[in-house]
Enzyme design. Structure first.
Site, PDB file in Angstrom:
ATOM      1  N   HIS A   1       0.851  -1.186   0.000  1.00 39.31           N
ATOM      2  CA  HIS A   1       0.000   0.000   0.000  1.00 39.31           C
ATOM      3  C   HIS A   1       0.896   1.249   0.000  1.00 39.31           C
ATOM      4  CE1 HIS A   1      -3.993   1.796   1.584  1.00 39.31           C
ATOM      5  NE2 HIS A   1      -3.193   2.809   1.312  1.00 39.31           N
TER       6      HIS A   1
ATOM      7  N   HIS B   1       3.009   4.239   0.401  1.00 42.35           N
ATOM      8  CA  HIS B   1       3.383   5.017   1.585  1.00 42.35           C
ATOM      9  C   HIS B   1       4.784   5.576   1.425  1.00 42.35           C
ATOM     10  CE1 HIS B   1       5.229   1.092   2.356  1.00 42.35           C
ATOM     11  NE2 HIS B   1       6.042   1.702   3.197  1.00 42.35           N
TER      12      HIS B   1
ATOM     13  N   GLU C   1      28.348  -1.427  -6.459  1.00 45.67           N
ATOM     14  CA  GLU C   1      28.405  -0.146  -5.759  1.00 45.67           C
ATOM     15  C   GLU C   1      28.283  -0.303  -4.249  1.00 45.67           C
ATOM     16  OE1 GLU C   1      26.325  -0.991  -8.054  1.00 45.67           O
ATOM     17  OE2 GLU C   1      24.308  -0.935  -7.256  1.00 45.67           O
TER      18      GLU C   1
END
Lengths: 335, 335
Positions: free
Chosen positions: A163, A165, A308
């Protein structure tokens, strides 16, 4: 021929190596969105989360019940806690302090949606305004010096719930990436008397190669020394060092620009997982003449991570000029 | 209470937040090893790779045929290329140079094996010696200033083939993480006249909390400001800034220590994907009094990535004291 490019702000070198695109599986990941078995962020499930810190609500609706549009709660598994003294101490060569700070979750919509790109422009504007409200509030706490707003979208980008956020971490210290930008920008300012971000905006607008969207008050572009394929920055054209000093009018336009940008990335890269981070100046400064806040977006494409980690050295198989051209050419409808 | 800890070398703050361990799926990932459909790194498949740069071979065996134990080839999809001029140039505020350098692959064993932890100690010693040989050779090229040796083990750690291998990137610039270490260590040296790495080794040996293995000439420990759960460093106790100055005797012991460490991580974390990186001083310096080379290992555990992308700010749910204790208690047999 691969090219080594230096980030003009922090001095980080990046290898732009388009030849590596030929690598097997070098590219594209669809965000692995699964409808959470139970969605604690859904309207009606407010009792499954800690009590709200802030919510934009229908008039007359009760706190911690339905009727909200954007809702802020404390992170249930916080990296920092707001209670307690900020005790600083040392142990031999080591320095430490208590993890005092705030770690909040911004639930961006009451219904189930996975990608912010599919929220309405008005919804996105309200999310931006919530960011601003929370920073203005937390800034009053003298123990805290910096607010970092970020989003993990998709499991592969670190989201533990699907969901929509975002998160806010307010720190008693300045994160090193922001500090390095501040230091680099200050050095440039001392030497040339100008904000390096303004110079960058001017040069990007003059060449246009890396521009994705040129909006009246915001520039969207793929930076010269992009660390990741399709790394995209949104920056206000007028000099402003603190995100929380944004105006209502600024948010009106930012909502449109952010929606367009996320939608272009969604369509161009088949709904990729991504992160974004807002880089903004520390609380304990007034408006800085050498720094400009900006939002950095990093799509998480397969096969480009690895090296990286721990080296601070990036190999990017997609030249930002190519990425920007590709994104410019994607048509998006709003709402 | 979470704790903020400052890396004494580069000044990076890390949040050690054990509370976050309660987060769903915060932990353990098994490396997703699949037997490659075709393994170009297998003995007998030498014609599937570019011609070898170096190989340790049975006497009498031919280059690019069977009979090798460790084999070095150019990366088929190189990030940097050895041919060409190192042209440096600017464009407005931006600086760039041609991507001149070397990008090599070290095939660590002739048979199929996925984790270096399961190679014999002798095999690991030869891999370390190959690293040294390649650095000594590439150091002669005046265009190149730094050699970065690293390993991606497992798909989730960025490996595109499962057969045990590591990589070498030799650069015309110093990667920023190494540069930051050099700068931080130099500052400490100017202030105190000592190598910060030596101070760190002394303090770790005195407290023992973060020590994993205390070998006569090497220390294995989880650093105070660990960015990732079970981040583990191997460092020579005697001051040496350049990996390539390692002796035969040093490699004898390093082979044992590295095997023990990788085996402990394998057993403790159920064969996790991981990366390691050797941090070593630039070619263009003689032995530096303020720097010590070391090998940094980062297991890639689920659910802990995300936020640090683009923020340079790390949240680590496992205190290094806990990680070290756990690793100390894992018994390993050698060969």
């Amino acid at each position: 021929m691969p090219e080594l490019r230096k980030d003009p702000i922090v001095g980080r070198w990046v290898i732009i190596a388009p030849e590596r695109l030929a690598r097997p599986n070098a590219y594209t990941t669809r965000a692995d969105h699964q409808k959470d078995a139970f969605d604690p962020f859904l309207e009606g499930n407010e009792d499954a989360t800690p009590p709200e810190i802030l919510a934009y609500r229908q008039p007359g609706s009760d706190a911690n019940g339905p009727g909200w549009r954007v809702r802020v709660i404390p992170n249930k598994f916080p990296a920092l806690k707001i209670e307690g003294e900020l005790t600083k101490r040392g142990d031999g060569i080591y320095d430490m302090m208590n993890g005092v700070g705030a770690h909040e979750v911004i639930i961006e919509c009451p219904h189930f949606e996975t990608n912010m790109s599919r929220l309405s422009v008005d919804n996105i504007r309200e999310v931006m305004w919530v960011y601003r409200d929370r920073l203005v509030d937390l800034k009053k706490d003298p123990r805290l010096v910096h607010g970092l707003i970020f989003k993990n979208s998709g499991r592969q980008a670190g989201a533990s719930l699907d969901h929509c956020h975002s998160q806010l971490i307010v720190n008693p210290i300045v994160p090193i990436n922001v500090q390095e930008e501040l230091d680099g920008a200050l050095e440039f300012y001392r030497y040339r008397g100008r904000c390096i971000f303004s110079d960058m905006i001017q040069q990007e607008l003059a060449t246009e190669d890396r521009v994705v969207i040129d909006s009246p008050n915001f520039l969207v572009f793929c930076p010269f020394a992009s660390r990741f394929p399709f790394e995209t920055w949104i920056i206000p054209k007028a000099h402003k060092s603190h995100f929380e000093d944004v105006t209502r009018q600024g948010i009106e336009e930012l909502g449109v620009v952010l929606k367009q940008t996320l939608r272009k990335l969604e369509l161009a890269l088949d709904d990729p997982p991504y992160n974004y981070v807002i880089h903004t100046a520390p609380f304990d400064h007034k408006d800085l003449p050498h720094y400009t806040w900006h939002l950095e977006i990093f799509p998480r494409l397969a096969g480009v991570a690895g090296f990286e980690w721990g080296s601070g050295f990036y190999i990017n198989p997609v030249a930002p000029e190519e990425a920007a051209k590709f994104l410019r050419d994607v048509d998006v409808d709003l709402d």
